[in-house]
Write a protein that holds these residues in place. Structure first.
Motif, PDB file in Angstrom:
ATOM      1  N   GLY A 281      28.959 -23.426 -15.541  1.00  0.00           N
ATOM      2  CA  GLY A 281      29.944 -23.289 -14.470  1.00  0.00           C
ATOM      3  C   GLY A 281      30.576 -24.621 -14.122  1.00  0.00           C
ATOM      4  N   GLY A 282      29.756 -25.672 -14.054  1.00  0.00           N
ATOM      5  CA  GLY A 282      30.291 -27.001 -13.765  1.00  0.00           C
ATOM      6  C   GLY A 282      31.239 -27.479 -14.840  1.00  0.00           C
ATOM      7  N   GLY A 284      33.216 -25.610 -16.844  1.00  0.00           N
ATOM      8  CA  GLY A 284      34.499 -24.923 -16.719  1.00  0.00           C
ATOM      9  C   GLY A 284      35.325 -25.467 -15.572  1.00  0.00           C
ATOM     10  N   LEU A 285      34.691 -25.704 -14.432  1.00  0.00           N
ATOM     11  CA  LEU A 285      35.410 -26.237 -13.272  1.00  0.00           C
ATOM     12  C   LEU A 285      35.902 -27.657 -13.519  1.00  0.00           C
ATOM     13  CD1 LEU A 285      33.148 -24.882 -10.383  1.00  0.00           C
ATOM     14  CD2 LEU A 285      35.390 -24.020 -11.109  1.00  0.00           C
ATOM     15  N   ILE A 288      39.144 -27.453 -15.520  1.00  0.00           N
ATOM     16  CA  ILE A 288      40.242 -27.004 -14.654  1.00  0.00           C
ATOM     17  C   ILE A 288      40.682 -28.135 -13.731  1.00  0.00           C
ATOM     18  CG2 ILE A 288      40.783 -25.467 -12.723  1.00  0.00           C
ATOM     19  CD1 ILE A 288      39.046 -23.344 -14.127  1.00  0.00           C
ATOM     20  N   ALA A 289      39.713 -28.861 -13.174  1.00  0.00           N
ATOM     21  CA  ALA A 289      40.049 -29.986 -12.300  1.00  0.00           C
ATOM     22  C   ALA A 289      40.827 -31.051 -13.069  1.00  0.00           C
ATOM     23  CB  ALA A 289      38.772 -30.582 -11.699  1.00  0.00           C
ATOM     24  N   ALA A 303      36.856 -36.104 -12.720  1.00  0.00           N
ATOM     25  CA  ALA A 303      36.768 -34.837 -13.458  1.00  0.00           C
ATOM     26  C   ALA A 303      36.226 -35.063 -14.867  1.00  0.00           C
ATOM     27  CB  ALA A 303      38.149 -34.175 -13.527  1.00  0.00           C
ATOM     28  N   THR A 310      28.196 -32.365 -17.535  1.00  0.00           N
ATOM     29  CA  THR A 310      27.896 -30.940 -17.672  1.00  0.00           C
ATOM     30  C   THR A 310      27.929 -30.480 -19.122  1.00  0.00           C
ATOM     31  OG1 THR A 310      30.224 -30.453 -17.174  1.00  0.00           O
ATOM     32  CG2 THR A 310      28.650 -30.332 -15.346  1.00  0.00           C
ATOM     33  N   GLY A 369      39.497 -24.112 -19.433  1.00  0.00           N
ATOM     34  CA  GLY A 369      38.480 -24.033 -18.396  1.00  0.00           C
ATOM     35  C   GLY A 369      38.083 -22.599 -18.096  1.00  0.00           C
ATOM     36  N   LEU A 373      34.358 -20.678 -18.324  1.00  0.00           N
ATOM     37  CA  LEU A 373      33.791 -19.896 -17.220  1.00  0.00           C
ATOM     38  C   LEU A 373      33.424 -18.486 -17.664  1.00  0.00           C
ATOM     39  CD1 LEU A 373      36.042 -20.998 -14.202  1.00  0.00           C
ATOM     40  CD2 LEU A 373      33.685 -21.697 -14.720  1.00  0.00           C
TER      41      LEU A 373
END
Length: 391
Positions: A281-282, A284-285, A288-289, A303, A310, A369, A373
């Protein structure tokens, strides 16, 4: 009940952890991911288009896949030492070919040869760790070795900055480091064990009903993260971030991925399913960030650091997951999940390169991203997280 984390002792470090980390650093951090770091200057001098750059990255994924498929029978027949030596040789030769390339075709050849090295390098250390490190130390040892990519990227960044547009010198230096690491790793790998000599493998080793979730997870994470490795520096440059600053951010990713060495602590506290969900999860985020923050170097650096930490942690977690599915042949388990990871990276760079040409960097990274997820839809079972290969 929480598991305690036992750190590797001196003998374990000398036998497996130090040489293993060095091999992963040169084959992944330099040989495989150094391509994205040095890509802008190579493209400028050799006239490589964005689409062609993506195809080359995907072609390296094919060679990585070939190495993954070859390493299981190789270690079964010849032992881990031969596989490690072969990885070092492929890495050094590929790096030299890149250094003397004169166009897109010759560059592709070098990148493809170097990509094979990464496919050969990681799986044998699953067997080495299982055979030569006490059970209670294996989790932490494996987490350190699999996080060796971070050391490579952390080294590649400063080398690229110092080399500047002289990227050929950078690749020659990478080749020297590959030979040095390979010599150490080959000596420390030791002769084939009795288990390696007597083991026989064939296509059935891929057929495990419990491996389906791991394969899906690795494909999705490989496809999503491939966009970052291949085009993150280009994405920063497109937002007018300076070459040096972009490379510093890339190197920061490598430094942050060293945090993956402590993934065993996360597994001990959260269990394998909890560790997987947290790190995937980290990741993917973080992608995106990065897509939203490429125009802001400081925030993009944060980011990028999150991506590095991660990514290393989720790969280490998948390695522990694979060891439970293939307890009798750890190399086969690692080969399976890295083959699936590679299947994602085969598609990722090519699609990303074409998407960038038509839609731009931000939509491409946002999609990458989201793909990572989607890997949260699968996870290891709690019942298979006990022991994590250390029993």
């Amino acid at each position: 009940m929480r598991e305690s984390v036992v750190h590797p002792d001196r003998q374990s470090v000398l036998t497996a952890v130090l040489p293993g980390t060095a091999m992963i650093a040169v084959t992944f951090g330099l040989g495989r991911y150094g391509y994205g770091l040095l890509l802008p200057d190579m493209r400028a001098e050799l006239g490589v288009s964005t689409g062609a750059a993506g195809v080359i990255s995907s072609a390296a994924g094919v060679s990585y896949l070939v190495g993954n498929l070859a390493v299981v029978p190789l270690t079964s027949r010849r032992g881990s030492r031969v596989a490690v030596a072969a990885a070092a040789l492929f890495a050094a030769v590929g790096m030299c070919l890149v250094a003397i390339s004169r166009g897109t075709a010759s560059l592709a050849l070098g990148v493809i040869v170097a990509g094979t090295a990464a496919g050969l390098a990681l799986p044998p250390y699953a067997d080495i760790v299982a055979a030569r490190i006490p059970a209670e130390r294996r989790k932490h040892s494996w987490s350190i070795i699999s996080s060796g990519t971070g050391w490579g990227v952390a080294i590649a960044g400063p080398v690229a900055i110092v080399a500047g547009s002289s990227w050929r010198i950078g690749w020659l230096l990478f080749a020297v480091l590959a030979l040095a690491a390979g010599a150490l790793a080959t000596v420390r790998a030791g002769p084939a064990t009795n288990a390696e000599r007597t083991r026989r493998t064939g296509p059935p080793w891929f057929r495990r009903p419990t491996a389906g979730a791991l394969v899906v997870s690795a494909v999705l994470i490989g496809a999503g993260s491939a966009a970052w490795w291949a085009f993150s520096v280009d994405a920063l440059r497109a937002e007018s971030v300076g070459t040096t600053a972009a490379r510093i951010i890339y190197a920061l990713t490598g430094a942050a991925s060293l945090l993956g060495s402590f993934n065993a602590i996360l597994v001990a506290r959260l269990g394998l399913p909890g560790s997987y969900l947290t790190t995937a999860g980290g990741l993917g985020l973080a992608i995106i960030a990065f897509a939203l923050l490429t125009g802001h170097p400081i925030l993009a650096a944060i980011a990028a650091a999150a991506f590095g930490a991660t990514y290393a942690a989720v790969v280490a977690t998948q390695g522990l997951w694979s060891a439970q599915i293939f307890p009798e042949h750890p190399t086969a388990g690692v080969a399976l999940f890295t083959t699936a990871l590679t299947a994602g990276t085969l598609v990722g760079p090519t699609v990303s390169g074409l998407t960038i040409e038509h839609l731009g960097y931000r939509p491409t990274f946002l999609s990458a991203g989201a793909l990572v997820l989607a890997a949260l839809l699968v996870r290891p079972n709690q019942s298979t997280s006990r022991g994590t290969g250390d029993d």
